[in-house]
Scaffold this active site. Structure first.
Site, PDB file in Angstrom:
ATOM      1  N   ASP A   1       0.869  -1.183   0.000  1.00  0.00           N
ATOM      2  CA  ASP A   1       0.000   0.000   0.000  1.00  0.00           C
ATOM      3  C   ASP A   1       0.904   1.232   0.000  1.00  0.00           C
ATOM      4  O   ASP A   1       2.134   1.126  -0.175  1.00  0.00           O
ATOM      5  CB  ASP A   1      -1.000  -0.039   1.173  1.00  0.00           C
TER       6      ASP A   1
ATOM      7  N   CYS B   1       3.067  -3.216   4.045  1.00  0.00           N
ATOM      8  CA  CYS B   1       2.228  -2.074   4.416  1.00  0.00           C
ATOM      9  C   CYS B   1       2.914  -1.385   5.590  1.00  0.00           C
ATOM     10  O   CYS B   1       4.101  -1.632   5.828  1.00  0.00           O
ATOM     11  CB  CYS B   1       0.786  -2.492   4.705  1.00  0.00           C
TER      12      CYS B   1
ATOM     13  N   THR C   1       2.540  -1.612   8.930  1.00  0.00           N
ATOM     14  CA  THR C   1       2.924  -2.563   9.976  1.00  0.00           C
ATOM     15  C   THR C   1       3.191  -3.964   9.443  1.00  0.00           C
ATOM     16  O   THR C   1       3.791  -4.784  10.139  1.00  0.00           O
ATOM     17  CB  THR C   1       1.783  -2.697  11.000  1.00  0.00           C
TER      18      THR C   1
ATOM     19  N   HIS D   1       6.030 -31.134   9.869  1.00  0.00           N
ATOM     20  CA  HIS D   1       5.638 -29.844   9.283  1.00  0.00           C
ATOM     21  C   HIS D   1       4.630 -30.046   8.152  1.00  0.00           C
ATOM     22  O   HIS D   1       3.671 -29.283   8.016  1.00  0.00           O
ATOM     23  CB  HIS D   1       6.868 -29.086   8.790  1.00  0.00           C
TER      24      HIS D   1
HETATM   25  C1  RB5 Z   1      -1.891   2.760   6.571  1.00  0.00           C
HETATM   26  O1  RB5 Z   1      -1.926   3.942   7.276  1.00  0.00           O
HETATM   27  C2  RB5 Z   1      -1.731   1.574   7.517  1.00  0.00           C
HETATM   28  O2  RB5 Z   1      -2.867   1.442   8.302  1.00  0.00           O
HETATM   29  C3  RB5 Z   1      -1.450   0.316   6.758  1.00  0.00           C
HETATM   30  O3  RB5 Z   1      -0.322   0.488   5.973  1.00  0.00           O
HETATM   31  C4  RB5 Z   1      -1.166  -0.920   7.599  1.00  0.00           C
HETATM   32  O4  RB5 Z   1      -0.199  -0.649   8.557  1.00  0.00           O
HETATM   33  C5  RB5 Z   1      -2.320  -1.623   8.129  1.00  0.00           C
HETATM   34  O5  RB5 Z   1      -2.205  -2.697   8.747  1.00  0.00           O
END
Ligand code: RB5
Length: 141
Positions: free
Chosen positions: A7, A64, A66, A133
């Site tokens: 993202d 993204c 996090t 596994h």
């Molecule tokens: C975007 O602000 C953030 O919420 C997204 O990149 C991610 O961390 C969501 O889990």
């Protein structure tokens, strides 16, 4: 082939990862996003997941802010085992033990140097094929 997506929060780190893959002459395809304009991480998790499900890619990388949202989204598919990694030990273990097919990372969590080492570890480590596994993975689906 490696499918990569992010993202807006992961866009900058994704550019660094793609440069790294290019330098290593590894084939990849960027499934977006293509700018830092605000967007929704499930869209890119979906694009990369579908590339793997359809056999267009063997492995995926999703980024993204996090790494959490984008890994949750990818893991809604039973064919996908997306592992959120912030260290090389986890990246190695998830390939050996979970046969993870997508690496997820948080661009607001890991620095670029560590992220590139995590990518290398994930891509260079093979699944162990250990019977324990294999059995555990079969229970996921
Ligand atoms: C975007 O602000 C953030 O919420 C997204 O990149 C991610 O961390 C969501 O889990």
């Amino acid at each position: 082939m490696i499918a990569i997506g992010s993202d807006h929060a992961g866009y900058g780190l994704k550019q660094a990862v793609m440069k790294h893959l290019e330098e290593k002459e590894l084939e990849f395809k960027d499934y977006g996003t293509y700018s830092e304009a605000s967007c929704d991480y499930p869209d890119f998790a979906e694009a990369v997941s579908q590339a793997i499900i359809k056999g267009e890619a063997d492995r995926g990388i999703l980024i993204c802010g996090t790494g959490i949202g984008i890994s949750i989204a990818a893991n809604r598919h039973r064919e996908i085992r997306a592992a959120l990694c912030g260290d090389c030990f986890s990246a190695k273990a998830t390939r050996e033990h979970n046969d993870a097919n997508i690496l997820a990372m948080g661009a607001r969590v890991v620095g670029e140097g560590l992220a590139l080492q995590i990518v290398d570890t994930f891509l260079e480590t093979e699944f162990s094929h250990g019977p324990n596994h294999v059995r555990r993975i079969s229970k996921l689906s």
